[in-house]
Design a protein around this motif. Structure first.
Motif, PDB file in Angstrom:
ATOM      1  N   MET A   1     -54.513 -16.507 -34.393  1.00 20.45           N
ATOM      2  CA  MET A   1     -53.329 -17.335 -34.263  1.00 20.45           C
ATOM      3  C   MET A   1     -52.117 -16.516 -34.708  1.00 20.45           C
ATOM      4  SD  MET A   1     -52.495 -21.118 -35.730  1.00 20.45           S
ATOM      5  CE  MET A   1     -52.524 -20.849 -37.468  1.00 20.45           C
ATOM      6  N   ARG A   2     -51.026 -16.570 -33.904  1.00 22.10           N
ATOM      7  CA  ARG A   2     -49.788 -15.871 -34.251  1.00 22.10           C
ATOM      8  C   ARG A   2     -48.737 -16.877 -34.657  1.00 22.10           C
ATOM      9  NH1 ARG A   2     -48.217 -12.316 -29.307  1.00 22.10           N
ATOM     10  NH2 ARG A   2     -46.306 -13.382 -29.796  1.00 22.10           N
ATOM     11  N   LEU A   3     -48.068 -16.577 -35.722  1.00 22.02           N
ATOM     12  CA  LEU A   3     -46.963 -17.414 -36.159  1.00 22.02           C
ATOM     13  C   LEU A   3     -45.677 -16.826 -35.613  1.00 22.02           C
ATOM     14  CD1 LEU A   3     -47.887 -18.027 -39.894  1.00 22.02           C
ATOM     15  CD2 LEU A   3     -48.140 -19.597 -37.987  1.00 22.02           C
ATOM     16  N   GLN A   4     -44.843 -17.678 -35.050  1.00 21.75           N
ATOM     17  CA  GLN A   4     -43.555 -17.219 -34.564  1.00 21.75           C
ATOM     18  C   GLN A   4     -42.502 -17.496 -35.617  1.00 21.75           C
ATOM     19  OE1 GLN A   4     -42.589 -19.040 -30.901  1.00 21.75           O
ATOM     20  NE2 GLN A   4     -43.880 -17.674 -29.700  1.00 21.75           N
ATOM     21  N   GLN A   5     -41.689 -16.491 -35.872  1.00 24.49           N
ATOM     22  CA  GLN A   5     -40.597 -16.675 -36.823  1.00 24.49           C
ATOM     23  C   GLN A   5     -39.471 -17.412 -36.126  1.00 24.49           C
ATOM     24  OE1 GLN A   5     -39.094 -13.041 -38.408  1.00 24.49           O
ATOM     25  NE2 GLN A   5     -37.739 -14.066 -39.838  1.00 24.49           N
ATOM     26  N   ALA A   6     -38.997 -18.455 -36.738  1.00 23.32           N
ATOM     27  CA  ALA A   6     -37.914 -19.245 -36.154  1.00 23.32           C
ATOM     28  C   ALA A   6     -36.626 -18.430 -36.149  1.00 23.32           C
ATOM     29  CB  ALA A   6     -37.714 -20.533 -36.941  1.00 23.32           C
ATOM     30  N   VAL A   7     -35.894 -18.523 -35.049  1.00 23.80           N
ATOM     31  CA  VAL A   7     -34.607 -17.849 -34.958  1.00 23.80           C
ATOM     32  C   VAL A   7     -33.590 -18.705 -35.701  1.00 23.80           C
ATOM     33  CG1 VAL A   7     -32.814 -17.031 -33.386  1.00 23.80           C
ATOM     34  CG2 VAL A   7     -35.223 -16.858 -32.734  1.00 23.80           C
ATOM     35  N   LYS A   8     -32.821 -18.071 -36.572  1.00 19.28           N
ATOM     36  CA  LYS A   8     -31.820 -18.799 -37.343  1.00 19.28           C
ATOM     37  C   LYS A   8     -30.738 -19.323 -36.414  1.00 19.28           C
ATOM     38  CE  LYS A   8     -32.069 -16.583 -41.824  1.00 19.28           C
ATOM     39  NZ  LYS A   8     -31.270 -15.936 -42.858  1.00 19.28           N
ATOM     40  N   PRO A   9     -30.225 -20.524 -36.695  1.00 22.21           N
ATOM     41  CA  PRO A   9     -29.140 -21.071 -35.863  1.00 22.21           C
ATOM     42  C   PRO A   9     -27.931 -20.145 -35.806  1.00 22.21           C
ATOM     43  CG  PRO A   9     -29.916 -22.723 -37.426  1.00 22.21           C
ATOM     44  CD  PRO A   9     -30.608 -21.438 -37.754  1.00 22.21           C
ATOM     45  N   SER A  10     -27.652 -19.440 -36.893  1.00 21.69           N
ATOM     46  CA  SER A  10     -26.498 -18.538 -36.906  1.00 21.69           C
ATOM     47  C   SER A  10     -26.687 -17.420 -35.890  1.00 21.69           C
ATOM     48  CB  SER A  10     -26.276 -17.953 -38.294  1.00 21.69           C
ATOM     49  OG  SER A  10     -27.423 -17.256 -38.736  1.00 21.69           O
ATOM     50  N   ARG A  11     -27.861 -16.864 -35.825  1.00 21.93           N
ATOM     51  CA  ARG A  11     -28.138 -15.768 -34.881  1.00 21.93           C
ATOM     52  C   ARG A  11     -28.054 -16.268 -33.434  1.00 21.93           C
ATOM     53  NH1 ARG A  11     -29.588 -10.699 -35.556  1.00 21.93           N
ATOM     54  NH2 ARG A  11     -30.444  -9.635 -33.761  1.00 21.93           N
ATOM     55  N   GLU A  12     -28.585 -17.461 -33.178  1.00 16.99           N
ATOM     56  CA  GLU A  12     -28.504 -18.033 -31.830  1.00 16.99           C
ATOM     57  C   GLU A  12     -27.052 -18.199 -31.405  1.00 16.99           C
ATOM     58  OE1 GLU A  12     -30.608 -21.722 -31.758  1.00 16.99           O
ATOM     59  OE2 GLU A  12     -32.573 -20.770 -31.761  1.00 16.99           O
ATOM     60  N   MET A  13     -26.227 -18.711 -32.296  1.00 18.62           N
ATOM     61  CA  MET A  13     -24.820 -18.938 -31.978  1.00 18.62           C
ATOM     62  C   MET A  13     -24.089 -17.620 -31.764  1.00 18.62           C
ATOM     63  SD  MET A  13     -24.069 -22.175 -34.451  1.00 18.62           S
ATOM     64  CE  MET A  13     -22.344 -22.250 -34.089  1.00 18.62           C
ATOM     65  N   ILE A  14     -24.392 -16.616 -32.572  1.00 18.61           N
ATOM     66  CA  ILE A  14     -23.755 -15.309 -32.425  1.00 18.61           C
ATOM     67  C   ILE A  14     -24.132 -14.692 -31.081  1.00 18.61           C
ATOM     68  CG2 ILE A  14     -23.674 -12.942 -33.304  1.00 18.61           C
ATOM     69  CD1 ILE A  14     -24.042 -14.191 -36.146  1.00 18.61           C
ATOM     70  N   GLU A  15     -25.422 -14.741 -30.740  1.00 24.17           N
ATOM     71  CA  GLU A  15     -25.869 -14.183 -29.465  1.00 24.17           C
ATOM     72  C   GLU A  15     -25.225 -14.905 -28.287  1.00 24.17           C
ATOM     73  OE1 GLU A  15     -30.124 -14.293 -29.759  1.00 24.17           O
ATOM     74  OE2 GLU A  15     -30.186 -12.526 -31.069  1.00 24.17           O
ATOM     75  N   LYS A  16     -25.099 -16.216 -28.379  1.00 25.03           N
ATOM     76  CA  LYS A  16     -24.450 -16.989 -27.318  1.00 25.03           C
ATOM     77  C   LYS A  16     -22.986 -16.572 -27.196  1.00 25.03           C
ATOM     78  CE  LYS A  16     -23.428 -21.700 -25.835  1.00 25.03           C
ATOM     79  NZ  LYS A  16     -23.584 -23.128 -26.104  1.00 25.03           N
ATOM     80  N   TRP A  17     -22.302 -16.406 -28.326  1.00 25.20           N
ATOM     81  CA  TRP A  17     -20.897 -15.994 -28.319  1.00 25.20           C
ATOM     82  C   TRP A  17     -20.747 -14.624 -27.682  1.00 25.20           C
ATOM     83  CZ3 TRP A  17     -17.964 -11.997 -30.115  1.00 25.20           C
ATOM     84  CH2 TRP A  17     -16.580 -12.196 -30.146  1.00 25.20           C
ATOM     85  N   ILE A  18     -21.622 -13.683 -28.047  1.00 19.55           N
ATOM     86  CA  ILE A  18     -21.563 -12.332 -27.476  1.00 19.55           C
ATOM     87  C   ILE A  18     -21.723 -12.406 -25.961  1.00 19.55           C
ATOM     88  CG2 ILE A  18     -22.725 -10.089 -27.344  1.00 19.55           C
ATOM     89  CD1 ILE A  18     -23.511 -10.539 -30.328  1.00 19.55           C
ATOM     90  N   ASN A  19     -22.750 -13.108 -25.507  1.00 23.48           N
ATOM     91  CA  ASN A  19     -22.995 -13.221 -24.061  1.00 23.48           C
ATOM     92  C   ASN A  19     -21.805 -13.828 -23.334  1.00 23.48           C
ATOM     93  OD1 ASN A  19     -25.561 -12.082 -24.223  1.00 23.48           O
ATOM     94  ND2 ASN A  19     -26.547 -14.063 -24.517  1.00 23.48           N
ATOM     95  N   GLN A  20     -21.243 -14.890 -23.866  1.00 25.01           N
ATOM     96  CA  GLN A  20     -20.110 -15.550 -23.225  1.00 25.01           C
ATOM     97  C   GLN A  20     -18.898 -14.622 -23.152  1.00 25.01           C
ATOM     98  OE1 GLN A  20     -19.713 -19.091 -25.620  1.00 25.01           O
ATOM     99  NE2 GLN A  20     -20.930 -20.319 -24.198  1.00 25.01           N
ATOM    100  N   ASN A  21     -18.655 -13.875 -24.203  1.00 30.83           N
ATOM    101  CA  ASN A  21     -17.483 -12.997 -24.228  1.00 30.83           C
ATOM    102  C   ASN A  21     -17.673 -11.752 -23.370  1.00 30.83           C
ATOM    103  OD1 ASN A  21     -15.152 -13.862 -26.217  1.00 30.83           O
ATOM    104  ND2 ASN A  21     -17.093 -14.695 -26.943  1.00 30.83           N
ATOM    105  N   VAL A  22     -18.888 -11.233 -23.291  1.00 36.06           N
ATOM    106  CA  VAL A  22     -19.161 -10.100 -22.401  1.00 36.06           C
ATOM    107  C   VAL A  22     -18.987 -10.545 -20.954  1.00 36.06           C
ATOM    108  CG1 VAL A  22     -20.990  -8.567 -21.541  1.00 36.06           C
ATOM    109  CG2 VAL A  22     -20.634  -8.816 -24.003  1.00 36.06           C
TER     110      VAL A  22
END
Length: 98
Positions: free
Chosen positions: A1-22
């Motif tokens: 069994m593999r445990l997935q590490q949850a992505v922090k909400p801050s990282r998700e928001m930062i990645e979304k911001w980067i993508n939108q601005n690029v």
């Protein structure tokens, strides 16, 4: 069994911001050095020698943000900074809606 590490909400928001601005055509110079604050977390955006974006955590003990009073309504998502044509679109951007 593999445990997935949850992505922090801050990282998700930062990645979304980067993508939108690029996608909006922002240059590397405009994006590099951007500071992101989420709660008491701070991250900065840097370009690695290989040309990839890296989100680098910053050591902060406490974060205090003072905002200037806005004189006119701005149709911008307060979470990620993306601009919209209407206030409704702006508040729905990063809202967790079902």
């Amino acid at each position: 069994m593999r445990l997935q590490q949850a992505v922090k909400p801050s990282r998700e928001m930062i990645e979304k911001w980067i993508n939108q601005n690029v996608l909006a055509g922002k240059t590397d110079e405009e994006l590099e050095g951007t500071l992101f604050v989420y709660g008491n977390e701070a991250h900065s955006l840097i370009k690695t020698p290989s040309g990839e974006w890296a989100i680098e955590p910053q050591e902060v003990k406490q974060v205090v943000i003072f905002r200037k009073e806005e004189t006119e309504p701005v149709n911008m998502c307060r979470a990620c900074g993306q601009d919209y044509t209407s206030f409704k679109e702006a508040i729905q951007c990063c809202a967790f809606l079902d």
